[in-house]
Design a protein around this motif. Structure first.
Motif, short mmCIF file in Angstrom:
data_model
loop_
_atom_site.label_atom_id
_atom_site.label_comp_id
_atom_site.label_asym_id
_atom_site.label_seq_id
_atom_site.Cartn_x
_atom_site.Cartn_y
_atom_site.Cartn_z
N VAL A 32 0.85 -1.35 -0.05
CA VAL A 32 0.17 -0.08 -0.12
C VAL A 32 0.86 1.19 0.03
O VAL A 32 0.74 2.35 -0.92
N VAL A 33 1.88 1.06 0.73
CA VAL A 33 2.76 2.33 0.90
C VAL A 33 3.17 2.62 -0.48
O VAL A 33 3.34 3.74 -0.79
N ILE A 34 3.92 1.52 -1.26
CA ILE A 34 4.54 1.93 -2.48
C ILE A 34 3.48 2.07 -3.39
O ILE A 34 3.75 3.32 -4.28
N ALA A 35 2.19 1.86 -3.63
CA ALA A 35 1.26 2.28 -4.42
C ALA A 35 0.70 3.68 -4.14
O ALA A 35 0.62 4.52 -5.17
N VAL A 36 0.73 4.09 -2.90
CA VAL A 36 0.50 5.45 -2.65
C VAL A 36 1.45 6.43 -2.97
O VAL A 36 0.86 7.44 -3.56
N VAL A 37 2.91 6.05 -2.96
CA VAL A 37 3.82 6.82 -3.59
C VAL A 37 3.82 7.13 -4.86
O VAL A 37 3.66 8.20 -5.60
N LEU A 38 3.56 5.99 -5.49
CA LEU A 38 3.36 6.14 -7.19
C LEU A 38 1.93 7.01 -7.50
O LEU A 38 2.02 7.73 -8.21
N TRP A 39 1.02 6.82 -6.57
CA TRP A 39 -0.07 7.44 -6.86
C TRP A 39 0.07 9.09 -6.78
O TRP A 39 -0.33 9.68 -7.82
N ILE A 40 0.72 9.41 -5.94
CA ILE A 40 0.96 10.75 -5.41
C ILE A 40 2.09 11.51 -6.86
O ILE A 40 1.77 12.49 -7.26
N PHE A 41 3.08 10.52 -7.17
CA PHE A 41 3.86 10.76 -8.09
C PHE A 41 2.90 11.18 -9.60
O PHE A 41 3.45 11.80 -10.47
N ALA A 42 1.95 10.18 -9.89
CA ALA A 42 1.23 10.29 -10.92
C ALA A 42 0.13 11.52 -10.76
O ALA A 42 -0.18 12.06 -11.69
N LEU A 43 -0.43 11.86 -9.74
CA LEU A 43 -1.36 12.91 -9.54
C LEU A 43 -0.64 14.26 -9.63
O LEU A 43 -1.36 15.22 -10.32
N VAL A 44 0.45 14.33 -9.07
CA VAL A 44 1.16 15.80 -9.23
C VAL A 44 1.02 16.50 -10.62
O VAL A 44 0.46 17.67 -10.79
N PRO A 45 1.51 15.81 -11.54
CA PRO A 45 1.59 16.62 -13.07
C PRO A 45 0.27 17.01 -13.34
O PRO A 45 -0.16 17.83 -14.32
N THR A 46 -0.99 16.23 -12.98
CA THR A 46 -2.42 16.54 -13.46
C THR A 46 -3.02 17.73 -12.61
O THR A 46 -4.26 17.98 -12.91
N LEU A 47 -2.36 18.08 -11.80
CA LEU A 47 -2.91 19.14 -11.02
C LEU A 47 -3.28 20.37 -11.52
O LEU A 47 -2.28 20.84 -12.11
N GLU A 48 -4.48 20.91 -11.45
CA GLU A 48 -4.80 22.22 -11.99
C GLU A 48 -4.79 23.09 -10.91
O GLU A 48 -5.70 23.06 -9.91
N VAL A 49 -4.02 24.11 -10.82
CA VAL A 49 -3.25 24.77 -9.44
C VAL A 49 -4.57 25.41 -9.04
O VAL A 49 -4.86 25.33 -7.92
N ARG A 50 -5.20 26.21 -9.68
CA ARG A 50 -6.37 26.92 -9.19
C ARG A 50 -7.42 26.21 -8.65
O ARG A 50 -8.21 26.50 -7.60
N ALA A 51 -7.91 25.18 -9.53
CA ALA A 51 -8.91 24.40 -9.02
C ALA A 51 -8.58 23.63 -7.79
O ALA A 51 -9.30 23.35 -6.97
N PHE A 52 -7.21 23.11 -7.52
CA PHE A 52 -6.89 22.31 -6.45
C PHE A 52 -6.90 23.26 -5.04
O PHE A 52 -7.20 22.77 -4.31
N LEU A 53 -6.35 24.43 -5.48
CA LEU A 53 -6.30 25.38 -4.39
C LEU A 53 -7.71 25.75 -4.07
O LEU A 53 -7.80 25.87 -2.37
N ARG A 54 -8.68 25.87 -4.73
CA ARG A 54 -10.21 26.02 -4.31
C ARG A 54 -10.68 24.79 -3.52
O ARG A 54 -11.30 24.89 -2.45
N SER A 55 -10.22 23.65 -4.02
CA SER A 55 -10.53 22.25 -3.55
C SER A 55 -10.12 22.42 -1.88
O SER A 55 -10.87 21.72 -1.24
N LEU A 56 -8.81 22.83 -1.74
CA LEU A 56 -8.15 22.66 -0.38
C LEU A 56 -8.85 23.69 0.50
O LEU A 56 -8.75 23.34 1.82
N ALA A 57 -9.52 24.60 0.20
CA ALA A 57 -10.01 25.81 1.03
C ALA A 57 -11.34 25.10 1.61
O ALA A 57 -11.87 25.60 2.46
N ARG A 58 -11.90 23.96 1.02
CA ARG A 58 -13.11 23.52 1.65
C ARG A 58 -12.90 23.04 3.19
O ARG A 58 -11.69 22.27 3.58
N PRO A 59 -13.83 22.96 3.79
CA PRO A 59 -13.62 22.49 5.39
C PRO A 59 -13.24 21.23 5.39
O PRO A 59 -12.48 20.70 6.48
N ILE A 60 -13.98 20.32 4.45
CA ILE A 60 -13.80 18.83 4.53
C ILE A 60 -12.28 18.68 4.33
O ILE A 60 -11.70 17.52 4.45
#
Length: 430
Positions: free
Chosen positions: A49-77
């Motif tokens: 699981v740890v290995i797969a999560v690390v790979l998942w994060i590396f795969a996710l980072v290039p796909t982040l849309e910065v503005r949309a991601f920051l708006r998402s982080l601002a949610r209380p959840i």
């Protein structure tokens, strides 16, 4: 948000995966595959699981849309789990524990940082249901292996996959009976929603298939091995389903049927009777004889933790301080009163000892916000709500939000189901 991956006829999934270097939609598809891989591995292995999560994060980072991601982080959840990690990080400043203990104690909260990432990703991806399907299939396979190990305990993988001299245990193929019971209970109760939905749609074959799978999980727990935590919390989870998704008359009838079945199972299952009897036996062993036991030792941990909390009620004793406090309290004691632990086996007390009232507020804010996220109908809402409810009640007897297995069940389940819920609300609003 990125649109769903579209494959032309004759194009293989492998081609879609390999095209990720040039196709943003294929990158999203690959992240979905990695999430499904995490769900498949979770019932079986921690390192995987740890290995797969690390790979998942590396795969996710290039796909982040910065503005949309920051708006998402601002949610209380999203803010609440991030605040939990920040509190653990800042809590190292007033802790008296050695620095290696302080840094180690941050680890259980670090997994919560993945939750906002999952919420963001599955708000844009339409494949969240894949994760739940493969997790169910993986648990069903584990359940089949559990039956084999119950008949032939030497078939257990545990002595070969675990660190230390672990003996083969009946019905436990990997990990332990607490983790296995959590998985099986979650799958069994989660299937109640699609079973009722298919029954109302008169899809009898699907009803029979899913009911057979759910019943298999329950039978395994009752006749092979079950944790006392699952035994206490599973009726609560079933009651939540009845209150939310059944009419009053149907709920009362289901309660009567469940009571009758419980009486029959009680008389037929020595394993169940033995598990229940341990509650009283453990209490007597510890309170009267000062012997170490499961439930009895927990009561001792809780009493001491309440005293530690009273000594520093606002900000606690700091990150990683729990073991040192128990070591000091054990001086001059014997038996159960001399036990030293770094985990009081109660999520609220675990937080209260380290971060006081501030930590308790963050903990309950996290649970409350995630419960409110799953208001409404639909499978994603039901699964998300069930995962939060299970974590809250099992955390009365364990620190399940901080434990590896149950913590990742919470992060993965709430993250995926929450993203699906947010996506559905967005689509309904447009």
């Amino acid at each position: 948000m990125t649109d769903t991956t579209k494959r032309e006829p004759g194009v293989s999934w492998l081609s879609v995966v390999l095209s990720a270097w040039h196709d943003p939609a294929a990158r999203i598809f690959n992240i979905d595959l990695l999430t499904a891989l995490i769900a498949i591995l979770l019932p079986w292995t921690t390192s995987g699981v740890v290995i797969a999560v690390v790979l998942w994060i590396f795969a996710l980072v290039p796909t982040l849309e910065v503005r949309a991601f920051l708006r998402s982080l601002a949610r209380p959840i999203c803010v609440a789990p991030i605040a939990f990690f920040v509190l653990a990080l800042v809590g190292t400043l007033w802790s008296d524990a050695p620095w290696d203990a302080r840094l180690y104690a941050i680890g259980p909260t670090a997994k919560l940082l993945v939750l906002p990432l999952l919420l963001y990703h599955f708000e844009r991806s339409p494949r969240g249901s894949w994760v739940f399907v493969v997790f169910l299939a993986s648990c069903a396979l584990l359940m089949a292996v559990s039956w084999l190990v119950a008949i032939y305990p030497k078939l257990s993988f545990k002595p070969y996959l675990s660190r230390g001299p672990y003996a083969a245990a009946s019905g436990i193929a990997v990990k332990n009976y607490i983790d296995q019971s959590q998985e099986f209970a979650l799958c069994a109760v989660a299937l109640a929603y699609p079973i009722v939905a298919f029954l109302r749609a008169k899809k009898i074959l699907l009803v029979a298939l899913l009911a057979a799978i759910a019943l298999s999980f329950v039978v395994n727990m009752l006749f092979v091995v079950i944790s006392r935590t699952a035994l206490v919390t599973m009726p609560i989870m079933l009651a939540a389903f009845a209150l939310i998704h059944l009419r009053l008359r149907t709920a009362i009838a289901a309660l009567c049927v469940a009571a009758a079945l419980a009486a029959v199972i009680w008389s037929a299952s020595p394993s169940l009777r033995g598990t229940v009897s341990k509650f009283v036996g453990d209490y007597q062993q510890t309170t009267m004889q000062n012997n170490v036991s499961g439930m009895g030792s927990r009561l001792e941990f809780w009493q001491k933790s309440l005293r530690f909390f009273a000594e520093a009620p606002v900000i606690g004793h700091g990150t990683g301080s729990t073991r040192g406090l128990f070591e000091h309290a054990a001086i001059g004691q014997i038996g159960a009163r001399a036990e030293v632990v770094a985990n009081p086996h109660n999520q609220t007390l675990n937080v209260a000892v380290q971060w006081g009232v501030i930590g308790i507020v963050v903990l309950y804010a996290t649970w409350t916000l995630h419960l409110l996220l799953f208001r409404g109908d639909g499978l994603a809402n039901w699964i998300g709500l069930l995962i939060v409810v299970q974590n809250i009640f099992t955390s009365l007897f364990n620190s399940h939000l901080f434990d590896f297995h149950e913590g990742w069940m919470y992060v993965l389940g709430v993250g995926v189901a929450g993203g699906m819920t947010l996506r559905a609300r967005r689509d309904d609003a447009t």
